[in-house]
Design an enzyme around this catalytic site. Structure first.
Site, PDB file in Angstrom:
ATOM      1  N   TYR A 119      -7.774   9.043   7.309  1.00  0.00           N
ATOM      2  CA  TYR A 119      -7.950   8.082   6.208  1.00  0.00           C
ATOM      3  C   TYR A 119      -8.605   6.768   6.630  1.00  0.00           C
ATOM      4  CZ  TYR A 119      -4.627  11.236   3.987  1.00  0.00           C
ATOM      5  OH  TYR A 119      -4.008  12.345   3.486  1.00  0.00           O
ATOM      6  N   ASN A 165       1.420   5.946  -1.663  1.00  0.00           N
ATOM      7  CA  ASN A 165       2.264   6.106  -2.848  1.00  0.00           C
ATOM      8  C   ASN A 165       3.708   5.678  -2.643  1.00  0.00           C
ATOM      9  OD1 ASN A 165      -0.077   7.119  -3.860  1.00  0.00           O
ATOM     10  ND2 ASN A 165       0.675   9.198  -4.153  1.00  0.00           N
ATOM     11  N   ASP A 172      -7.225  -1.916  -2.629  1.00  0.00           N
ATOM     12  CA  ASP A 172      -8.454  -1.481  -3.296  1.00  0.00           C
ATOM     13  C   ASP A 172      -8.310  -1.499  -4.817  1.00  0.00           C
ATOM     14  OD1 ASP A 172      -6.588   0.799  -2.598  1.00  0.00           O
ATOM     15  OD2 ASP A 172      -7.927   1.886  -3.952  1.00  0.00           O
TER      16      ASP A 172
END
Length: 189
Positions: free
Chosen positions: A14, A66, A91
């Protein structure tokens, strides 16, 4: 004491994705200030440092986006950090690449990391620096968009917004309140 949280997902898979621009901003601050992540507790990797005589934490939750609140809340409790001294960098698809926007509160706007923070903190009244990542293109889903790297064409703009975020962080941690910081940096964009 202040706490700056960058949102993202842990792991090399990521690293350069749009969803990790919060991590990228904190890494840029660390690079500019020759700091290293020196703590790994409460499911977070963080820098504990002093700026202008005040302790500041730069936090990257390791819980995946999350579930970011699961790492942030215990750190805030452990260090007794008031909500007004928290800033979250993340973001935002509703802004073009290269733009930043500071806010003192608001809903999650569909962002699961912010949703988790609101749930764990019990409030949506916390300071934010939103970094634009643009909308999905060419039949891309939202998930594909945020979990993909910035295209080469957007790289310079992304770096510009990351550096603007670092400037805003510096302004805040060097003794200005967030409202003053917000007023100064929202004028730039």
């Amino acid at each position: 004491m202040k706490m700056i949280v960058g949102l993202g997902n842990p792991g090399p898979k990521y690293t350069d994705t749009k969803h990790n621009v919060g991590f990228i901003a904190l890494d840029e601050w660390a690079f500019q200030n020759k700091e290293k992540y020196n703590k790994n507790k409460f499911e977070a990797l963080y820098i504990e440092t002093t700026v202008n005589g005040e302790k500041v934490l730069f936090v990257k939750p390791l819980t995946f986006m999350n579930d970011s609140g699961r790492a942030v809340r215990p750190l805030m409790d452990y260090y007794s950090i008031p909500i007004e001294d928290l800033v979250v960098v993340y973001d935002d698809m509703d802004m073009p690449v290269g733009k930043i926007r500071l806010r003192q509160k608001g809903g999650a706007g569909g962002h699961n990391g912010i949703k988790s923070l609101i749930q764990h903190l019990g409030t949506q009244d916390f300071n934010r620096i939103r970094i634009g990542v643009g909308r999905p293109q060419h039949n891309m889903t939202v998930i594909q968009h945020v979990l993909s790297p910035f295209p080469k064409d957007d790289h310079a703009e992304m770096l510009h917004s990351v550096r603007d975020s670092v400037e805003a962080i510096d302004h805040f941690i060097k003794g200005n309140n967030f409202l003053e910081t917000m007023n100064q940096f929202n004028k730039k964009g």
